[in-house]
Design a protein around this motif. Structure first.
Motif, short mmCIF file in Angstrom:
data_model
loop_
_atom_site.label_atom_id
_atom_site.label_comp_id
_atom_site.label_asym_id
_atom_site.label_seq_id
_atom_site.Cartn_x
_atom_site.Cartn_y
_atom_site.Cartn_z
N UNK A 186 52.41 35.35 30.15
CA UNK A 186 51.72 36.10 29.09
C UNK A 186 52.57 36.14 27.83
N UNK A 187 53.85 36.42 27.98
CA UNK A 187 54.74 36.51 26.83
C UNK A 187 54.99 35.18 26.16
N UNK A 188 55.02 34.09 26.95
CA UNK A 188 55.32 32.77 26.39
C UNK A 188 54.10 32.13 25.72
N UNK A 189 52.92 32.46 26.18
CA UNK A 189 51.70 31.81 25.69
C UNK A 189 51.23 32.40 24.36
N UNK A 190 52.17 32.53 23.43
CA UNK A 190 51.88 33.12 22.13
C UNK A 190 52.47 32.30 20.99
N UNK A 191 52.91 31.10 21.28
CA UNK A 191 53.44 30.26 20.22
C UNK A 191 54.65 30.87 19.55
N UNK A 195 57.42 36.36 23.22
CA UNK A 195 58.29 37.52 23.42
C UNK A 195 59.34 37.24 24.50
N UNK A 196 60.47 37.94 24.45
CA UNK A 196 61.43 37.85 25.55
C UNK A 196 60.75 38.26 26.86
N UNK A 197 61.24 37.73 27.94
CA UNK A 197 60.63 37.98 29.25
C UNK A 197 60.72 39.47 29.61
N UNK A 198 59.58 40.15 29.54
CA UNK A 198 59.56 41.60 29.79
C UNK A 198 59.73 41.94 31.25
N UNK A 199 59.65 40.95 32.14
CA UNK A 199 59.81 41.23 33.56
C UNK A 199 61.26 41.35 33.99
#
Length: 218
Positions: A186-191, A195-199
């Protein structure tokens, strides 16, 4: 996809499962099979905009297909079993399926408050309609419901929060590790707005819990 009589929901479900388990690039296979047009809940994603400051990549369908491709890539890299791959790719594909029902324009911004909870309801109904296994639907529904849990915490999550999330996911037949893959995709699929990996803080806290439990039993 070949021309002919319209497919039943059960047939769509079988084709969807084959895509999830077998295709290296699920987004291309979903389009080729016509499933996006045939499943209204997926078609609605293409008509649902997102706030460009958070999602410059485009509408919810663009984001969701990208996330599904990333989940498939993760499954290949980790040599995931077919059932595990199916769960991860479907959860990534459907994680924002509640946005069409919850997206609003407020003060010049596009919001989707409550989309995770609404998405979980849609996942369960859609899974039943497509004839997906109950265990798969429950697991994906719970990941969908909780994929924004990290957003309610600033910094490191408490042990209590991590334990609660871990146990909730486990009760639905999935895991914190599966949840983390979807959060990462979810965080990576934003071009450019990736966002940094929130997990990461949640997995780190979960490891500490396991270490303490191990120390207590030794």
């Amino acid at each position: 996809m070949t021309a002919g009589a319209p497919r039943t929901d059960a047939e769509r479900g079988r084709v969807l499962r084959a895509v999830l388990r077998e295709h290296a690039v699920p987004s291309a296979a979903l389009r080729a099979e016509g499933l996006i047009d045939e499943i209204p809940e997926l078609a609605a994603l293409a008509r649902t905009p997102q706030d460009p400051s958070w999602h410059p990549e485009g509408d919810v369908l663009v984001h969701s297909l990208w996330a599904a491709d990333l989940a498939a890539e993760h499954a290949m890299q980790t040599d995931a079993a077919p059932g595990d791959r199916e769960r991860l790719v479907l959860a990534a594909l459907w994680h924002d399926i509640g946005k069409p029902d919850t997206t609003r324009r407020r003060d010049g911004r596009i919001t989707s408050y409550g989309h995770a909870e609404r998405g979980s309801e849609i996942v369960r109904a859609l899974g039943r309609r497509l004839g997906l296994p109950g265990a798969l639907t429950r697991a994906v529904g719970e990941i969908t419901a909780t994929h924004m849990a990290h957003a309610s915490v600033t910094g490191e999550p408490s042990a209590r929060a991590v334990r609660r999330l871990r146990d909730r996911l486990h009760g639905a037949g999935t895991s914190l590790e599966d949840w983390a893959v979807v959060v990462r995709c979810d965080g990576l699929a934003r071009g450019v707005a990736a966002r940094p990996d929130a997990s990461v803080p949640w997995l780190r806290a979960a490891r500490r819990l396991e270490e303490r439990r191990g120390a207590g039993s030794s």
